[in-house]
Design an enzyme around this catalytic site. Structure first.
Site, mmCIF file in Angstrom:
data_model
loop_
_atom_site.group_PDB
_atom_site.id
_atom_site.type_symbol
_atom_site.label_atom_id
_atom_site.label_comp_id
_atom_site.label_asym_id
_atom_site.label_seq_id
_atom_site.Cartn_x
_atom_site.Cartn_y
_atom_site.Cartn_z
ATOM 1 N N LYS A 104 9.651 -16.421 -10.231
ATOM 2 C CA LYS A 104 8.861 -15.351 -10.824
ATOM 3 C C LYS A 104 7.776 -15.915 -11.741
ATOM 4 O O LYS A 104 8.031 -16.815 -12.545
ATOM 5 C CB LYS A 104 9.772 -14.421 -11.632
ATOM 6 N N LYS A 149 -15.009 0.697 14.020
ATOM 7 C CA LYS A 149 -13.741 0.021 14.300
ATOM 8 C C LYS A 149 -13.366 0.156 15.771
ATOM 9 O O LYS A 149 -12.876 -0.795 16.405
ATOM 10 C CB LYS A 149 -12.639 0.624 13.413
ATOM 11 N N ASP A 182 -5.677 -9.906 12.644
ATOM 12 C CA ASP A 182 -6.107 -8.563 13.043
ATOM 13 C C ASP A 182 -5.267 -8.150 14.251
ATOM 14 O O ASP A 182 -5.615 -8.418 15.404
ATOM 15 C CB ASP A 182 -7.593 -8.573 13.390
ATOM 16 N N ILE A 183 -4.144 -7.519 13.991
ATOM 17 C CA ILE A 183 -3.188 -7.198 15.053
ATOM 18 C C ILE A 183 -3.819 -6.285 16.093
ATOM 19 O O ILE A 183 -3.662 -6.491 17.304
ATOM 20 C CB ILE A 183 -1.928 -6.537 14.451
ATOM 21 N N ASN A 230 0.841 -1.189 0.000
ATOM 22 C CA ASN A 230 0.000 0.000 0.000
ATOM 23 C C ASN A 230 0.880 1.244 0.000
ATOM 24 O O ASN A 230 2.110 1.151 0.012
ATOM 25 C CB ASN A 230 -0.980 -0.003 1.185
ATOM 26 N N PHE A 243 -5.595 3.449 14.256
ATOM 27 C CA PHE A 243 -5.644 4.452 13.191
ATOM 28 C C PHE A 243 -6.586 3.945 12.110
ATOM 29 O O PHE A 243 -6.673 2.741 11.874
ATOM 30 C CB PHE A 243 -4.260 4.708 12.597
ATOM 31 N N ASP A 248 -4.674 -6.272 4.891
ATOM 32 C CA ASP A 248 -5.809 -7.092 5.343
ATOM 33 C C ASP A 248 -5.770 -8.487 4.731
ATOM 34 O O ASP A 248 -6.313 -9.435 5.307
ATOM 35 C CB ASP A 248 -7.126 -6.414 4.972
ATOM 36 N N LYS A 254 -13.365 -3.459 17.825
ATOM 37 C CA LYS A 254 -12.058 -3.992 18.213
ATOM 38 C C LYS A 254 -11.688 -3.705 19.662
ATOM 39 O O LYS A 254 -10.631 -4.116 20.128
ATOM 40 C CB LYS A 254 -10.979 -3.427 17.282
#
Length: 401
Positions: free
Chosen positions: A289, A338, A306-307, A210, A324, A279, A342
């Site tokens: 490759k 969230k 899911d840390i 990302n 965050f 995720d 959580k």
């Protein structure tokens, strides 16, 4: 304005037209209670004279490493030890570059390297110089080391142009110094921070990742350290330098980040999960490759751990767990969901769809939510946003005491 009683500030004046403001800055620092001594670069002496600063500070002004009378007793080391804070105003592009490179070819740069005191820079330069990629890289390097930047402001410049690069007004600089000298509210606390992306390998060449640069998480680590905390930083694959005084653990994949965080978790008072953890990850990482063949390519993905939820539910959970949320729509709705789902104490959300904040940007803005409250942190440089966030974290820790 009081608030700097007991502070011994070494004021560095470098060679820019804005150096004329440094005399007023000196007087305002004194009015706030600070003892000030002045070091000028050779270029600064072309803009303003040393006599003015000597009269105002009531101490000799130093400008050279080759002052035989002063250096007979290693005066530059005495100055480096004397200062509780170093403030360079104006800080030219040249000074910023020298400090980023660790050069020590004049008295001011030598003092900055030889002192353990915090360093603050108030930049002043042409708008194009401030925006130049070399300057931006130098600023990022220094910020990662814990150097604080005050400004610059925007407006008319001596060169006739208009834009970012103006030295802030003396009263604004003094206020920033005063704010930086507040007591270390996280002294004795242990803070664990995660930052950056994770890269999930498809084969030896390709990965799923990302756009997280890690800048926000690193700024959080710097801010926590500046507030007196013992800081451990678990960093994904980023190129940022390790912040001064911070212990760093490098990881690549989400599974590695999870293992590192859970291993470090016991004994920490705060966890701030600023990392943009994947995720999903490829179900299988191929040893060779993948060659181009058909018109489409299918890759099976599986959920990663899911840390954040694991940390919040951990038997050795920190007193405060801060998540965050980078959102592109309905920021508050997704963030509050969230938060509750959580079991978090706080969640810091930002709208990454807005230009000039979030991923890959030097600026950010946060809306911080908890079960019965909200606090908005205004758009600004990530180091300043991080300091505001850590002040809120300190508030919540003190409320739990």
């Amino acid at each position: 304005m009081a608030g700097l009683d007991g502070q011994r500030i070494l004021l560095g004046v470098s060679g820019g037209i804005a150096a004329y403001k440094s005399a007023e800055l000196l007087r305002r620092l004194q009015d706030a209670g600070a003892e000030v001594r002045v070091v000028m670069t050779a270029s600064a002496l072309h803009f303003v004279g040393a006599t003015t600063f000597q009269a105002l500070s009531r101490f000799p002004v130093r400008s050279s490493l080759w002052d035989e009378a002063a250096e007979a007793a290693m005066s530059h080391i005495e100055l480096a030890r004397w200062a509780t804070r170093i403030l360079v105003a104006p800080a030219t592009a040249n000074v910023v570059a020298k400090l980023a490179q660790g050069r020590a070819n004049d008295l001011l740069s030598t003092l900055c390297l030889a002192s353990e005191a915090p360093v603050m820079l108030a930049p002043a330069m042409n708008r194009v110089m401030w925006a130049h990629p070399a300057t931006r890289a130098n600023v990022a390097t220094l910020q990662a080391r814990g150097v604080e930047f005050i400004g610059p402001g925007e407006g008319d410049q001596a060169c006739g142009e208009t834009g970012a690069g103006r030295l802030l007004e003396p009263h604004q600089i003094v206020e920033a110094v005063r704010a930086a000298c507040v007591p270390p509210r996280l002294a004795g606390r242990r803070v664990l921070v995660s930052a950056g992306p994770t890269f999930e390998d498809i084969d030896p060449v390709r990965f799923i990742g990302n756009r997280s640069s890690g800048k926000m998480g690193f700024a959080v680590a710097v801010a926590a350290r500046a507030m007196g905390a013992e800081v451990t930083l678990v960093a994904g694959p980023v190129t940022l330098p390790t912040p001064a005084g911070v212990r760093r653990i490098d990881v690549r994949r989400a599974a590695q980040m999870r293992d590192a965080i859970l291993s470090e978790l016991p004994g920490h008072d705060v966890y701030l999960g600023a990392a943009a953890v994947a995720d999903y990850a490829p179900a299988e990482t191929l040893p060779q490759k993948i060659k181009k063949s058909g018109e489409t390519l299918r890759i099976d993905l599986v959920r990663t751990a899911d840390i954040l939820a694991e940390v919040a539910a951990h038997p050795k959970r920190p007193r405060l767990v801060v998540g965050f949320a980078a959102e592109t729509q309905d920021m508050e709705g997704y963030a509050r969901d969230k938060l509750l789902r959580k079991g978090l104490d706080l969640i810091a959300a930002n709208d990454v769809a807005r230009a000039g904040q979030g991923f890959e940007s030097d600026d950010n803005a946060l809306s911080v939510f908890w079960r019965d409250g909200r606090h908005d942190i205004a758009h600004g440089p990530k180091p300043r946003v991080a300091r505001d966030l850590l002040a809120l974290v300190a508030d919540h820790l003190e409320a739990k005491a």
